[in-house]
Design a protein around this motif. Structure first.
Motif, PDB file in Angstrom:
ATOM      1  N   THR A  48      -4.333   4.064  -7.354  1.00 53.08           N
ATOM      2  CA  THR A  48      -3.997   4.010  -5.932  1.00 53.08           C
ATOM      3  C   THR A  48      -2.773   3.119  -5.765  1.00 53.08           C
ATOM      4  OG1 THR A  48      -4.885   3.616  -3.708  1.00 53.08           O
ATOM      5  CG2 THR A  48      -5.452   1.998  -5.399  1.00 53.08           C
ATOM      6  N   THR A  49      -2.223   3.089  -4.573  1.00 52.30           N
ATOM      7  CA  THR A  49      -1.057   2.244  -4.289  1.00 52.30           C
ATOM      8  C   THR A  49      -1.288   1.472  -3.000  1.00 52.30           C
ATOM      9  OG1 THR A  49       0.097   3.993  -3.059  1.00 52.30           O
ATOM     10  CG2 THR A  49       0.545   3.830  -5.429  1.00 52.30           C
ATOM     11  N   ARG A  50      -0.570   0.380  -2.883  1.00 54.65           N
ATOM     12  CA  ARG A  50      -0.591  -0.418  -1.660  1.00 54.65           C
ATOM     13  C   ARG A  50       0.835  -0.845  -1.322  1.00 54.65           C
ATOM     14  NH1 ARG A  50      -4.658   1.657  -1.593  1.00 54.65           N
ATOM     15  NH2 ARG A  50      -6.786   0.818  -1.331  1.00 54.65           N
TER      16      ARG A  50
ATOM     17  N   LEU B 111      -0.024  -4.234 -13.392  1.00 53.41           N
ATOM     18  CA  LEU B 111       0.409  -3.518 -12.201  1.00 53.41           C
ATOM     19  C   LEU B 111       1.839  -3.022 -12.401  1.00 53.41           C
ATOM     20  CD1 LEU B 111      -0.832  -5.978  -9.421  1.00 53.41           C
ATOM     21  CD2 LEU B 111      -2.092  -4.102 -10.491  1.00 53.41           C
TER      22      LEU B 111
ATOM     23  N   VAL C 200       6.024   0.807  -3.858  1.00 48.36           N
ATOM     24  CA  VAL C 200       4.660   0.351  -3.610  1.00 48.36           C
ATOM     25  C   VAL C 200       4.067  -0.163  -4.915  1.00 48.36           C
ATOM     26  CG1 VAL C 200       4.260   1.877  -1.642  1.00 48.36           C
ATOM     27  CG2 VAL C 200       3.799   2.710  -3.958  1.00 48.36           C
ATOM     28  N   VAL C 201       2.957  -0.910  -4.804  1.00 47.48           N
ATOM     29  CA  VAL C 201       2.271  -1.435  -5.985  1.00 47.48           C
ATOM     30  C   VAL C 201       1.266  -0.414  -6.467  1.00 47.48           C
ATOM     31  CG1 VAL C 201       0.973  -3.353  -6.959  1.00 47.48           C
ATOM     32  CG2 VAL C 201       2.494  -3.746  -5.028  1.00 47.48           C
ATOM     33  N   CYS C 202       1.339  -0.067  -7.743  1.00 44.69           N
ATOM     34  CA  CYS C 202       0.393   0.881  -8.342  1.00 44.69           C
ATOM     35  C   CYS C 202      -0.690   0.101  -9.085  1.00 44.69           C
ATOM     36  CB  CYS C 202       1.127   1.816  -9.292  1.00 44.69           C
ATOM     37  SG  CYS C 202       0.056   3.017 -10.126  1.00 44.69           S
TER      38      CYS C 202
ATOM     39  N   GLN D 144       1.963   5.273 -15.261  1.00 41.06           N
ATOM     40  CA  GLN D 144       0.603   5.427 -14.731  1.00 41.06           C
ATOM     41  C   GLN D 144      -0.450   5.254 -15.830  1.00 41.06           C
ATOM     42  OE1 GLN D 144      -0.326   8.303 -11.686  1.00 41.06           O
ATOM     43  NE2 GLN D 144       1.821   8.924 -11.533  1.00 41.06           N
TER      44      GLN D 144
ATOM     45  N   GLY E 117       6.807   5.444  -3.589  1.00 37.46           N
ATOM     46  CA  GLY E 117       5.694   5.848  -2.748  1.00 37.46           C
ATOM     47  C   GLY E 117       5.509   7.346  -2.681  1.00 37.46           C
TER      48      GLY E 117
ATOM     49  N   LEU F 185       5.409  -1.285 -10.079  1.00 36.93           N
ATOM     50  CA  LEU F 185       6.048  -0.849  -8.835  1.00 36.93           C
ATOM     51  C   LEU F 185       6.523   0.582  -9.047  1.00 36.93           C
ATOM     52  CD1 LEU F 185       8.199  -3.971  -7.855  1.00 36.93           C
ATOM     53  CD2 LEU F 185       5.926  -3.319  -7.022  1.00 36.93           C
TER      54      LEU F 185
ATOM     55  N   LEU G 258      -0.157  10.612  -7.740  1.00 35.65           N
ATOM     56  CA  LEU G 258      -0.940   9.689  -8.566  1.00 35.65           C
ATOM     57  C   LEU G 258      -2.066  10.380  -9.316  1.00 35.65           C
ATOM     58  CD1 LEU G 258      -1.365   6.706  -6.086  1.00 35.65           C
ATOM     59  CD2 LEU G 258       0.148   6.791  -8.071  1.00 35.65           C
TER      60      LEU G 258
END
Length: 330
Positions: free
Chosen positions: A270-272, A256, A183-185, A247, A261, A258, A265
């Protein structure tokens, strides 16, 4: 040879015919290709061995061996049982050897290496599995980056390791035991955080925080290949040695990243999910192909079967409080 016609039998009834001694006989006949030589190695009279295999064949309703040539050859049906017989004999020998070593206090500590990018829950699950198979036998843990750990596996100063994939080398045995989506952080105040998914093109110019490429060159190369397939060619401007460093760099606005998931965090992050892709962070159990520790064959067998002992109650309560959970095997 006359065989009984096929008829439905209870599975238990068929299993009862396959006593361990017969499995041992089948494996030895297949190994020697000769009933007489097999009987000698088994310390049996050849007529007795032949009679017992004949009775088994008739009971099962199948022919295990073709006796028409100079060498006894397995039939196609026999190959299935021979494979099972060899595995059963090997597993029994390994278990007896392990039990004797435990009884005599001769099990050396399992020297387990791990990368900080291997999920903690996978490491904890493997430790529980080891404790269930080898109770009261110690584990010595050693952290480090993937390149360092692989070198220690090759030098035989570690018995096995948990590493992010891919892990390359013909001298290494690699078994995937975990997989989580990438996921993208980003920071919670990032404009992209307003979206439910991020398209690869939307993060292309801002994806700059990476795990140090030198710590795991094959993984970094594979990641760049996956990104290139979607037209993303990032510059690894910031290199991190641990997930915490990744982080921190995102938190401080360096770009950003990767991440897995499954990773816990920091509050300001957050992640998407990434739209239209199925990128994953995969974890492997790795050991040198020529490594010797009597726990390894049994551990690998349990991992292949999906062995994952239940967490202790205290650990389970912690898991239930977490929004993200990952089983040992996926």
């Amino acid at each position: 040879m006359t065989f009984l016609p096929w008829f439905p039998m209870e599975v238990v009834g068929i299993s009862d015919l396959l006593e361990f001694r017969l499995l041992k006989y089948i494996a030895m006949i297949a190994e020697t290709g000769n009933f007489t030589r097999a009987a000698e190695k088994l310390y049996l009279a050849q007529p007795s061995l032949s009679e017992q295999i004949k009775n088994l064949e008739e009971g099962l309703g199948i022919e295990l061996f073709d006796r028409s040539g100079k060498r006894v050859e397995p039939t196609p049906a026999g190959l299935v049982l021979i494979s099972y017989a060899k595995g059963a004999v090997r597993e029994r020998n390994e278990i007896v050897k392990a039990a004797r070593a435990i009884h005599q206090g001769e099990v050396p500590p399992l020297r387990l290496g791990f990368s900080s990018f291997a999920p903690t829950v996978v490491l904890e699950g493997l430790q529980r599995l080891y404790e269930s198979v080898f109770p009261a036998c110690p584990v010595h843990l050693a952290g480090g980056n993937a390149a360092q750990i692989v070198e220690r596996l090759r030098n035989k100063t570690l018995d096995c390791a948990l590493l992010p994939m891919p892990v390359e080398g013909d001298d290494l045995a690699v078994l995937q035991i975990g997989s989580t989506p990438l996921v993208v952080c980003m920071r919670t105040d990032d404009p992209l955080a307003q979206l439910t998914e991020i398209r690869p093109s939307e993060m292309a110019d801002r994806l700059t925080v990476f795990r140090d490429p030198e710590s795991h060159p094959s993984a970094h190369k594979r990641l760049l290949e996956m990104l290139a397939e979607y037209g993303v060619r990032p510059q690894a401007a910031c290199a991190a040695a641990t997930p915490a460093e990744v982080q921190w760099m995102v938190q401080k606005g360096f770009g950003l990243a990767l991440i897995s998931g499954q990773l816990k965090l920091e509050p300001s992050l957050t992640t998407r999910a990434i739209a239209g892709v199925t990128w994953t962070a995969d974890t492997a159990f790795v050991h040198h192909a020529a490594a010797y520790h009597l726990a390894l064959p049994l551990l690998v067998r349990h991992l292949r079967k999906g062995g994952n002992p239940k967490p202790r109650r205290s650990e389970q309560r912690k898991k239930n409080q977490s929004a993200v959970q990952l089983e040992l095997l996926t």
